[in-house]
Design a protein around this motif. Sequence first.
Motif, PDB file in Angstrom:
ATOM      1  N   ILE A  37       0.852  -1.181   0.000  1.00 19.87           N
ATOM      2  CA  ILE A  37       0.000   0.000   0.000  1.00 19.87           C
ATOM      3  C   ILE A  37       0.892   1.238   0.000  1.00 19.87           C
ATOM      4  CG2 ILE A  37      -0.161   0.075   2.532  1.00 19.87           C
ATOM      5  CD1 ILE A  37      -3.064   1.079   2.152  1.00 19.87           C
ATOM      6  N   ARG A  38       0.450   2.284  -0.708  1.00 15.52           N
ATOM      7  CA  ARG A  38       1.181   3.551  -0.730  1.00 15.52           C
ATOM      8  C   ARG A  38       0.175   4.701  -0.651  1.00 15.52           C
ATOM      9  NH1 ARG A  38       5.546   4.503  -5.332  1.00 15.52           N
ATOM     10  NH2 ARG A  38       3.714   4.330  -6.667  1.00 15.52           N
ATOM     11  N   HIS A  39       0.461   5.634   0.217  1.00 17.00           N
ATOM     12  CA  HIS A  39      -0.450   6.764   0.438  1.00 17.00           C
ATOM     13  C   HIS A  39       0.222   8.061   0.016  1.00 17.00           C
ATOM     14  CE1 HIS A  39      -3.604   9.182   2.198  1.00 17.00           C
ATOM     15  NE2 HIS A  39      -2.705   9.839   2.925  1.00 17.00           N
ATOM     16  N   ARG A  40      -0.488   8.835  -0.802  1.00 19.45           N
ATOM     17  CA  ARG A  40      -0.029  10.163  -1.202  1.00 19.45           C
ATOM     18  C   ARG A  40      -0.679  11.191  -0.275  1.00 19.45           C
ATOM     19  NH1 ARG A  40       2.096  10.004  -6.501  1.00 19.45           N
ATOM     20  NH2 ARG A  40       1.702   8.013  -7.551  1.00 19.45           N
ATOM     21  N   PHE A  41       0.119  11.777   0.610  1.00 17.22           N
ATOM     22  CA  PHE A  41      -0.423  12.787   1.518  1.00 17.22           C
ATOM     23  C   PHE A  41      -0.776  14.053   0.744  1.00 17.22           C
ATOM     24  CE2 PHE A  41       2.335  10.030   4.020  1.00 17.22           C
ATOM     25  CZ  PHE A  41       1.489   9.678   5.049  1.00 17.22           C
ATOM     26  N   ASN A  42       0.079  14.401  -0.224  1.00 19.30           N
ATOM     27  CA  ASN A  42      -0.172  15.484  -1.171  1.00 19.30           C
ATOM     28  C   ASN A  42       0.753  15.238  -2.367  1.00 19.30           C
ATOM     29  OD1 ASN A  42       2.462  16.698  -0.486  1.00 19.30           O
ATOM     30  ND2 ASN A  42       1.439  17.324   1.419  1.00 19.30           N
ATOM     31  N   HIS A  43       0.835  16.190  -3.286  1.00 21.90           N
ATOM     32  CA  HIS A  43       1.648  15.955  -4.477  1.00 21.90           C
ATOM     33  C   HIS A  43       3.142  16.007  -4.194  1.00 21.90           C
ATOM     34  CE1 HIS A  43       1.697  20.332  -4.295  1.00 21.90           C
ATOM     35  NE2 HIS A  43       2.681  20.345  -5.178  1.00 21.90           N
ATOM     36  N   LEU A  44       3.528  16.322  -2.938  1.00 23.12           N
ATOM     37  CA  LEU A  44       4.945  16.421  -2.592  1.00 23.12           C
ATOM     38  C   LEU A  44       5.411  15.354  -1.608  1.00 23.12           C
ATOM     39  CD1 LEU A  44       5.308  20.297  -2.168  1.00 23.12           C
ATOM     40  CD2 LEU A  44       5.916  18.905  -4.160  1.00 23.12           C
ATOM     41  N   LEU A  45       4.500  14.572  -1.012  1.00 24.69           N
ATOM     42  CA  LEU A  45       4.899  13.624   0.035  1.00 24.69           C
ATOM     43  C   LEU A  45       4.083  12.347  -0.071  1.00 24.69           C
ATOM     44  CD1 LEU A  45       6.611  13.179   2.641  1.00 24.69           C
ATOM     45  CD2 LEU A  45       4.641  14.066   3.934  1.00 24.69           C
ATOM     46  N   ARG A  46       4.755  11.193   0.035  1.00 29.70           N
ATOM     47  CA  ARG A  46       4.072   9.906   0.004  1.00 29.70           C
ATOM     48  C   ARG A  46       4.859   8.882   0.817  1.00 29.70           C
ATOM     49  NH1 ARG A  46       5.225   7.797  -6.228  1.00 29.70           N
ATOM     50  NH2 ARG A  46       7.497   7.788  -6.056  1.00 29.70           N
ATOM     51  N   ALA A  47       4.171   7.824   1.256  1.00 25.81           N
ATOM     52  CA  ALA A  47       4.791   6.755   2.035  1.00 25.81           C
ATOM     53  C   ALA A  47       4.193   5.423   1.603  1.00 25.81           C
ATOM     54  CB  ALA A  47       4.571   6.975   3.528  1.00 25.81           C
ATOM     55  N   GLY A  48       5.010   4.372   1.624  1.00 21.47           N
ATOM     56  CA  GLY A  48       4.522   3.079   1.181  1.00 21.47           C
ATOM     57  C   GLY A  48       5.155   1.927   1.932  1.00 21.47           C
ATOM     58  N   LEU A  49       4.474   0.787   1.908  1.00 15.24           N
ATOM     59  CA  LEU A  49       4.954  -0.448   2.536  1.00 15.24           C
ATOM     60  C   LEU A  49       4.530  -1.617   1.661  1.00 15.24           C
ATOM     61  CD1 LEU A  49       6.078  -2.093   5.001  1.00 15.24           C
ATOM     62  CD2 LEU A  49       3.743  -2.046   5.900  1.00 15.24           C
ATOM     63  N   ILE A  50       5.455  -2.543   1.406  1.00 11.18           N
ATOM     64  CA  ILE A  50       5.125  -3.753   0.663  1.00 11.18           C
ATOM     65  C   ILE A  50       5.806  -4.943   1.335  1.00 11.18           C
ATOM     66  CG2 ILE A  50       7.046  -3.546  -0.988  1.00 11.18           C
ATOM     67  CD1 ILE A  50       4.957  -4.564  -3.134  1.00 11.18           C
ATOM     68  N   SER A  51       5.095  -6.082   1.376  1.00 10.39           N
ATOM     69  CA  SER A  51       5.609  -7.286   2.027  1.00 10.39           C
ATOM     70  C   SER A  51       5.516  -8.477   1.078  1.00 10.39           C
ATOM     71  CB  SER A  51       4.820  -7.593   3.304  1.00 10.39           C
ATOM     72  OG  SER A  51       5.019  -6.588   4.272  1.00 10.39           O
ATOM     73  N   TYR A  52       6.563  -9.303   1.082  1.00  6.77           N
ATOM     74  CA  TYR A  52       6.621 -10.531   0.298  1.00  6.77           C
ATOM     75  C   TYR A  52       6.700 -11.718   1.248  1.00  6.77           C
ATOM     76  CZ  TYR A  52       8.086  -7.340  -3.447  1.00  6.77           C
ATOM     77  OH  TYR A  52       8.157  -6.320  -4.343  1.00  6.77           O
ATOM     78  N   HIS A  53       5.963 -12.786   0.908  1.00  8.64           N
ATOM     79  CA  HIS A  53       5.965 -13.991   1.745  1.00  8.64           C
ATOM     80  C   HIS A  53       6.110 -15.221   0.859  1.00  8.64           C
ATOM     81  CE1 HIS A  53       4.857 -16.816   4.944  1.00  8.64           C
ATOM     82  NE2 HIS A  53       4.055 -17.377   4.062  1.00  8.64           N
ATOM     83  N   ALA A  54       7.221 -15.945   1.042  1.00  6.48           N
ATOM     84  CA  ALA A  54       7.460 -17.210   0.351  1.00  6.48           C
ATOM     85  C   ALA A  54       7.536 -18.303   1.413  1.00  6.48           C
ATOM     86  CB  ALA A  54       8.752 -17.166  -0.458  1.00  6.48           C
ATOM     87  N   GLU A  55       6.518 -19.162   1.462  1.00 10.32           N
ATOM     88  CA  GLU A  55       6.410 -20.189   2.497  1.00 10.32           C
ATOM     89  C   GLU A  55       7.665 -21.052   2.536  1.00 10.32           C
ATOM     90  OE1 GLU A  55       4.548 -21.938   5.689  1.00 10.32           O
ATOM     91  OE2 GLU A  55       3.876 -20.223   4.518  1.00 10.32           O
ATOM     92  N   GLU A  74       9.119   2.804   2.510  1.00  9.92           N
ATOM     93  CA  GLU A  74       9.786   3.974   1.946  1.00  9.92           C
ATOM     94  C   GLU A  74       8.937   5.218   2.161  1.00  9.92           C
ATOM     95  OE1 GLU A  74      12.416   4.519  -1.930  1.00  9.92           O
ATOM     96  OE2 GLU A  74      10.283   4.485  -2.447  1.00  9.92           O
ATOM     97  N   LEU A  75       9.620   6.302   2.501  1.00  8.57           N
ATOM     98  CA  LEU A  75       9.008   7.613   2.607  1.00  8.57           C
ATOM     99  C   LEU A  75       9.775   8.547   1.688  1.00  8.57           C
ATOM    100  CD1 LEU A  75       7.138   9.708   4.143  1.00  8.57           C
ATOM    101  CD2 LEU A  75       9.104  10.057   5.663  1.00  8.57           C
ATOM    102  N   ASP A  76       9.078   9.275   0.825  1.00  2.00           N
ATOM    103  CA  ASP A  76       9.785  10.210  -0.042  1.00  2.00           C
ATOM    104  C   ASP A  76       8.967  11.472  -0.236  1.00  2.00           C
ATOM    105  OD1 ASP A  76       8.206  10.064  -2.676  1.00  2.00           O
ATOM    106  OD2 ASP A  76       8.687   7.960  -2.374  1.00  2.00           O
ATOM    107  N   GLY A  77       9.665  12.550  -0.504  1.00  2.00           N
ATOM    108  CA  GLY A  77       9.003  13.833  -0.675  1.00  2.00           C
ATOM    109  C   GLY A  77       9.880  14.814  -1.423  1.00  2.00           C
ATOM    110  N   THR A  78       9.316  15.972  -1.708  1.00  2.00           N
ATOM    111  CA  THR A  78      10.017  17.013  -2.445  1.00  2.00           C
ATOM    112  C   THR A  78       9.782  18.353  -1.754  1.00  2.00           C
ATOM    113  OG1 THR A  78       9.702  15.830  -4.527  1.00  2.00           O
ATOM    114  CG2 THR A  78      10.291  18.154  -4.674  1.00  2.00           C
ATOM    115  N   HIS A  79      10.876  19.105  -1.601  1.00  2.56           N
ATOM    116  CA  HIS A  79      10.769  20.473  -1.096  1.00  2.56           C
ATOM    117  C   HIS A  79      11.126  21.420  -2.232  1.00  2.56           C
ATOM    118  CE1 HIS A  79      10.864  23.853   1.675  1.00  2.56           C
ATOM    119  NE2 HIS A  79      12.009  24.221   1.119  1.00  2.56           N
TER     120      HIS A  79
END
Length: 207
Positions: A55-73, A82-87
């Motif tokens: 899942i990844r959430h865009r707080f606004n057009h300059l900031l977003r955060a995401g998380l992804i998980s992989y599971h191999a039995e 990851e968190l990334d943004g622009t100033h």
Amino acid sequence: MLPQTFEAIKLSSRKDSKVEYIIAYADKMKSRDHQTFKDINDAVNNDEGVWLAGIRHRFNHLLRAGLISYHAEDYLNIHYAELDGTHQFSTQSNLFYALQYIVQNSIGKDYGDDINTDAYGLRFVYSMSDWQWFFNYTDVDNNHTILSPWGGYAGYNSVQINDFNRAGEEAIGLGVGYSFSSFGLKGLTATVKYINGDTPDNGQIAS
């Protein structure tokens, strides 16, 4: 060589949504130098597939955060955040920044290896007109190399010649890039990067 190709089923949102998500199950993989599909975990003699959810959430057009998980039995869990943004300083200059964190651990029958490790990275990219300056820092835990069994390594200092993902490895990357759009050559860029990485001077992971 063709790109790595997967047989999978997935449910995902539109990429321009404020909240993006993906749920998928991948069963087969065809690597770049093979002509046929094999079990995705064939390299560790495991016929289980890989589940992933992100899942990844865009707080606004300059900031977003995401998380992804992989599971191999009976093999491996991977979690990536990851968190990334622009100033923006002006219409001609801005600073892009990002923080990443990776956790990996073996599970179940542990067909691959005894893995319990993590890594993090920082990235800064300053842009001014047609120029860009890069700074990356990555640090891998001493316990184990960070694996990338199903694709490329996402570490900020990963380049064609090296991933800088060894156990205990710290790496610093510097770079500069230039866009030739002012000369009417839109899309043409040149980039030079220098990356220095090393592991501890002594012990089992010394190099």
